[in-house]
Design a protein around this motif. Sequence first.
Motif, PDB file in Angstrom:
ATOM      1  N   ALA A 152       5.527  -6.225  15.119  1.00  0.00           N
ATOM      2  CA  ALA A 152       4.376  -4.928  15.345  1.00  0.00           C
ATOM      3  C   ALA A 152       4.962  -3.740  15.235  1.00  0.00           C
ATOM      4  O   ALA A 152       4.331  -2.474  15.102  1.00  0.00           O
ATOM      5  N   ASP A 153       6.237  -3.756  14.350  1.00  0.00           N
ATOM      6  CA  ASP A 153       6.044  -2.435  13.502  1.00  0.00           C
ATOM      7  C   ASP A 153       5.561  -2.623  12.248  1.00  0.00           C
ATOM      8  O   ASP A 153       6.265  -1.945  11.380  1.00  0.00           O
ATOM      9  N   ALA A 154       5.147  -3.561  11.564  1.00  0.00           N
ATOM     10  CA  ALA A 154       4.459  -3.386  10.776  1.00  0.00           C
ATOM     11  C   ALA A 154       3.084  -3.280  10.612  1.00  0.00           C
ATOM     12  O   ALA A 154       3.233  -2.374   9.300  1.00  0.00           O
ATOM     13  N   VAL A 155       2.428  -2.053  11.402  1.00  0.00           N
ATOM     14  CA  VAL A 155       1.714  -1.055  11.324  1.00  0.00           C
ATOM     15  C   VAL A 155       2.361   0.587  12.166  1.00  0.00           C
ATOM     16  O   VAL A 155       2.457   0.107  13.816  1.00  0.00           O
ATOM     17  N   GLY A 156       2.460   1.706  11.428  1.00  0.00           N
ATOM     18  CA  GLY A 156       3.036   2.194  12.147  1.00  0.00           C
ATOM     19  C   GLY A 156       3.773   3.770  11.178  1.00  0.00           C
ATOM     20  O   GLY A 156       3.375   3.568  10.231  1.00  0.00           O
ATOM     21  N   PRO A 157       3.752   4.428  12.183  1.00  0.00           N
ATOM     22  CA  PRO A 157       4.254   5.874  11.445  1.00  0.00           C
ATOM     23  C   PRO A 157       4.966   5.872   9.595  1.00  0.00           C
ATOM     24  O   PRO A 157       4.962   6.927   8.886  1.00  0.00           O
ATOM     25  N   ALA A 158       5.860   5.278  10.073  1.00  0.00           N
ATOM     26  CA  ALA A 158       7.259   4.624   8.702  1.00  0.00           C
ATOM     27  C   ALA A 158       6.692   3.810   7.840  1.00  0.00           C
ATOM     28  O   ALA A 158       6.652   3.999   6.851  1.00  0.00           O
ATOM     29  N   GLY A 162       0.772   5.281   4.269  1.00  0.00           N
ATOM     30  CA  GLY A 162      -1.331   5.302   4.743  1.00  0.00           C
ATOM     31  C   GLY A 162      -1.738   5.379   6.344  1.00  0.00           C
ATOM     32  O   GLY A 162      -1.078   5.140   6.940  1.00  0.00           O
ATOM     33  N   PRO A 163      -3.205   5.420   6.188  1.00  0.00           N
ATOM     34  CA  PRO A 163      -3.940   5.711   7.358  1.00  0.00           C
ATOM     35  C   PRO A 163      -3.198   4.366   8.721  1.00  0.00           C
ATOM     36  O   PRO A 163      -3.121   3.197   8.030  1.00  0.00           O
ATOM     37  N   LEU A 164      -3.179   4.739   9.818  1.00  0.00           N
ATOM     38  CA  LEU A 164      -3.020   3.852  10.816  1.00  0.00           C
ATOM     39  C   LEU A 164      -3.856   2.529  10.344  1.00  0.00           C
ATOM     40  O   LEU A 164      -3.801   1.203  10.936  1.00  0.00           O
ATOM     41  N   HIS A 165      -5.062   3.151  10.960  1.00  0.00           N
ATOM     42  CA  HIS A 165      -6.421   2.279  10.216  1.00  0.00           C
ATOM     43  C   HIS A 165      -6.294   1.232   8.726  1.00  0.00           C
ATOM     44  O   HIS A 165      -6.690   0.277   9.274  1.00  0.00           O
ATOM     45  N   ALA A 166      -6.218   1.572   7.667  1.00  0.00           N
ATOM     46  CA  ALA A 166      -5.536   1.410   6.468  1.00  0.00           C
ATOM     47  C   ALA A 166      -4.596   0.028   6.386  1.00  0.00           C
ATOM     48  O   ALA A 166      -5.111  -1.496   6.440  1.00  0.00           O
ATOM     49  N   GLN A 167      -3.750   0.570   7.615  1.00  0.00           N
ATOM     50  CA  GLN A 167      -2.632  -0.479   7.106  1.00  0.00           C
ATOM     51  C   GLN A 167      -2.550  -1.423   8.176  1.00  0.00           C
ATOM     52  O   GLN A 167      -2.816  -2.827   7.566  1.00  0.00           O
TER      53      GLN A 167
END
Length: 305
Positions: free
Chosen positions: A10-16, A19-24
Motif C-alpha cells: 500500500a505504501d508503493a504510492v504515496g508522498p514518500a 512524482g505525482p500520485l497519479h503518475a506513481q
Amino acid sequence: MSTWLTELDADAVGPAAPGPLHAQLSALLRSHIVDGSLPVGADLPTEAELQAHFGVSRSVVRQALSSLTAEGLVRRGRGRGSVVAPRGEHHRLVQRLSGLSTQVPAVTTSVLALGPEHDEAAEARLGVRAVVGLRRLRRAEGEPIALIHTWLPESIGAGLTTAQLTDTSLHAVLRSTYGVSLVSGRRQVRAVSASGALAEALEVPDGSPVLLLEGTTLDRSGVPVETFRTWHRADRVVFDVDVVTDDGRAEVEPVPVPVPASAPVPVNDASREPGALPGEAGLDELARRARELAADLDGLARGRR
C-alpha cells in the motif's frame, strides 16, 4: 477486494515516492500489465478499491486510469469497470537476417537521419576509418515499434538517399543498388530502459523496458557491411527463436515401422546400429549371396582356362 491488489504494498504510492500520485499509480499498474501479472481481459480493481488500498483520492485514480486508457493498455466501459486491453503483438524471428520490414505486415519506415558520423566502436567493427549513420523509425498499425541506428562504411553509405530507404528494407536496397548480399552475422539481445529521446521516439514513458537487438552483418566474402542497434518496444514486439540441438539439427524421435515376421532382413539393413550383426534371416541371405558369388567367380575362372 481483488486478490491481486491485496498483494501490493500500500505504501508503493504515496508522498514518500517521487512524482505525482497519479503518475506513481499509473506506473505501478502499467508494470503489472506489461509483465503479464494482469493478463489481457483481466478486470482491474475498481476505483473505490484503488482509493481505499493506496489511500488516494478519486481524482488521482481517475487520472491514472485515464493515462493507461490513452496508452491503449486499459479499456474503460460504462457500468463494467476497467479491463486490460488486448495488445497487438508483432513477432520477429531474431535468428533471421531479415528485419521487421519483411517480417511484420504493413510496417512503415521513416528515415530520421542519414549522414557522416564519428563512432569509434562502429568504425572498429566495420574495419574502416569513416562511417555513415542511418537512423530509422518503424511503425506498425500507426504506432512506433522500433528505432534503428545503423552504421555503414562510407564507401557504401555515402551513396544512399532518404528516398531509397523510406518504407523499404536496407538489405534489399544494398542488394539492388550495390549487388551486396548480407548472409551472416552475430546478434545480441539485452533488456534496457528507455529514457529521453528514445522514450519520446517510441512514445513510451521514461523508464519503460525495451528490447535492444544489436549486431554486425557480413557479406558473402565475410566482410562487415553494417553494424546496428535496434530498440524494440517490449509491449509490442516479441522475439521468437527456433530451437535446435547442439549440432544444429532439429531433434526428432524416430518412428518405429513394424516389419512382418516373414519378411527377409536385407544384408545392408540401414536400421541396424553400426557394427551390429544381422539376425538369423540376414545370415541366411548373406550365405546365399556368397554361394552365388562363388559360383559366378568359378564360372569366370573356367571360361579363361
